[in-house]
Design an enzyme around this catalytic site. Structure first.
Site, mmCIF file in Angstrom:
data_model
loop_
_atom_site.group_PDB
_atom_site.id
_atom_site.type_symbol
_atom_site.label_atom_id
_atom_site.label_comp_id
_atom_site.label_asym_id
_atom_site.label_seq_id
_atom_site.Cartn_x
_atom_site.Cartn_y
_atom_site.Cartn_z
ATOM 1 C CE LYS A 170 30.108 31.968 44.127
ATOM 2 N NZ LYS A 170 30.802 31.752 45.421
ATOM 3 C CD GLU A 244 40.089 43.301 37.594
ATOM 4 O OE1 GLU A 244 41.309 43.126 37.759
ATOM 5 O OE2 GLU A 244 39.631 44.261 36.949
ATOM 6 C CB CYS A 278 45.486 38.742 41.910
ATOM 7 S SG CYS A 278 45.023 40.409 42.390
ATOM 8 C CD GLU A 377 47.416 33.393 40.508
ATOM 9 O OE1 GLU A 377 46.480 32.620 40.228
ATOM 10 O OE2 GLU A 377 47.262 34.603 40.694
#
Ligand code: NAD
Length: 471
Positions: A170, A244, A278, A377
């Site tokens: 997905k 992750e 990331c 982040e």
């Protein structure tokens, strides 16, 4: 405008009836590009059933035979490389030249490198009187984000298939075109039906996959917030998970290091893909006495980062994915301005093109360790500079966020750099500008996740060791 309204299940395209539609815009022009129709729980179930049905035949093929399919997929993707690079560039905002190299050529190479592991990986091992066979985990749900769409898919799907798992993928609904190329590649490679099923959906479909009783493993790449939910649900059935997640990676510049080089490399890493990476180096940790010199190098390095049309030959920074992402980044900038951090470059009011989801590359200095900017982040082109008085303090600052995905150490010599690298709680540490190694494990400590992708480490995630004792 393209209409995407299909899944790829059991080797066939199945059109989606009804359901929500997400409109994807060209990141640089804001023109509508693709309408994506989202499926739901029934589609997740159909895909898992197809993967379950295909599992036996796939896992009884030899690893070498499975590797041949991976190579055929790589060839099929390569034949579409130009379109892939352009589509990803338009959706995600990465400059076209970089998109070709990083978003397309690198993942194609990774399909091939994973196939090559079939020769090296010990699927059967002998430990004293035990014969250990590395069995495939079972049906894998692979859930991926939008920022490096083909790369994230490859990091999971290629090793899962080589291990003998069948997969329901997905991908992110927000960067859908790479998926269309992958479906075409599955057809061209004549991948057996049900081995890789690709569903179009958002959170609801993803959640249905995670809670499906016949899924044995969830390999997830995305935000820590969603990753937490996914891992909690998967724990209910003791599914294996690989996570992750996000990062707040630091570059530590030790006394005696080449400051100019460190600044240039940090700026390049932080602003790659407009900060939508990331493992971006989003913090620069420098000795307090080096701050004035560092500030000057930063001004110079950021001035060289040409912002604009991703198709432009000299463009280094394109737009962000969407208005939503731009607003998220602007919220961080507004807070930094209110807090009065030392703005070194960019800022919320810096000029950007009139159309497109642009944010100017921005650097703040003297960012306190307890601020949001130093800990959260941003996922945009924003760099935070922090100062240290001792090397111990520099290490503590680097390790001082809940994340631990990547880090960089700049030192006068590589041995010193390596010693400090060993003290950093991060899954990937580069010393003195050493380049990325796709065969090395990639993944995080702390809230950056669990498990690893890349090379043999990525393959090991998808196997269950079975020990058979012989008398
Ligand atoms: P996201 O967490 O919003 O979405 C990731 C995927 O999860 C998408 O496919 C989404 O549809 C799906 N999803 C959303 N809710 C779900 C639910 N409840 N159950 C199951 N699936 C669900 O992340 P994003 O915005 O697409 O990507 C950006 C994030 O990904 C950043 O935090 C970035 O750091 C992270 N990321 C990490 C890595 C890594 O390797 N560590 C790589 C790339 C991106």
């Amino acid at each position: 405008m393209k209409q995407l309204s299909e899944h790829y299940i059991d080797g066939a395209r199945r059109s989606i009836e009804g359901g929500e539609v997400v409109r994807v815009l060209d990141a640089a022009t804001e023109a509508p590009r693709v309408d994506v129709r989202l499926g739901g729980a029934a589609d997740a179930d159909a895909a898992v059933r197809a993967a379950t049905k295909a599992a036996h035949a796939w896992q009884t093929l030899s690893p070498g035979a499975r590797a041949q399919y991976l190579l055929a997929l790589a060839d099929a993707l390569e034949s579409r490389a130009s379109e892939l690079a352009e589509d990803i560039s338009r959706e995600v905002g990465m400059p076209l030249k970089l998109s070709r190299r990083i978003q397309v050529d690198a993942p194609i190479a990774a399909w091939r490198a994973t196939a090559a592991l079939a020769d090296d990986f010990a699927f059967v091992r002998q430990v004293a009187h035990s014969r250990i066979t590395m069995a495939p985990v079972g049906v894998v749900a692979a859930i991926t984000p939008w920022n490096y769409p083909l790369h994230q898919i490859t990091g999971k799907v290629a090793p899962a298939l080589l291990a003998g798992c069948t997969v329901v993928l997905k991908p992110s609904e927000l960067a859908p075109s790479a998926t269309q190329h992958l479906i075409a590649a599955c057809e061209a490679a004549q991948l057996p039906a049900g081995v890789l099923n690709i569903v179009s959906g958002g959170a609801a479909l993803g959640a249905a996959l995670v809670s499906h009783p016949d899924v044995r493993m969830v390999s997830f790449t995305g935000s820590t917030a969603v990753g937490r939910k996914v891992a909690a649900t998967a724990a209910g059935d003791m599914k294996r998970v690989s996570m992750e997640l996000g990062g707040k990676s630091a570059a530590v510049v030790l006394p005696g290091a080449d400051l100019q080089k460190a600044v240039k490399a940090t700026v390049a890493s932080c602003f790659l893909n407009s900060g939508q990476t990331c493992s971006a180096t989003t913090r620069l940790i420098v000795a307090r006495e080096a701050y004035p010199e560092c500030r000057a190098w930063l001004e110079q390095a950021v001035a060289a980062m040409t912002l604009g049309d991703p198709a432009g030959a000299n463009t280094r920074i394109g737009p962000l994915l969407s208005a939503t992402q731009r607003e998220r980044v602007h919220a961080h900038l507004a807070e930094a301005e209110r807090a009065g951090f030392d703005r070194i470059a960019g800022g919320p009011d810096a000029p950007v093109p009139a159309h497109g989801f642009f944010v100017a590359p921005t650097v703040y200095g003297n960012v306190p360790a307890d601020s949001r900017l130093a800990n959260e982040e941003v996922f945009g082109p924003v760099l935070a500079v922090q100062c240290y008085d001792t090397v111990e303090e520099a290490i503590a600052l680097a390790n001082g966020t809940p994340y631990g995905l990547a880090a960089t150490v700049w030192a006068a010599d590589d041995a010193t750099g390596a010693r400090v690298a060993d003290a950093l709680r991060a899954g990937q540490v580069d010393v003195n500008g050493a380049r990325f190694n796709p065969a090395a494990p990639f993944g995080g400590f702390g809230l950056s996740g669990m498990g690893r992708e890349g090379g043999v480490f990525g393959l090991e995630e998808f196997v269950e060791p079975r020990a058979v004792q012989l008398p």
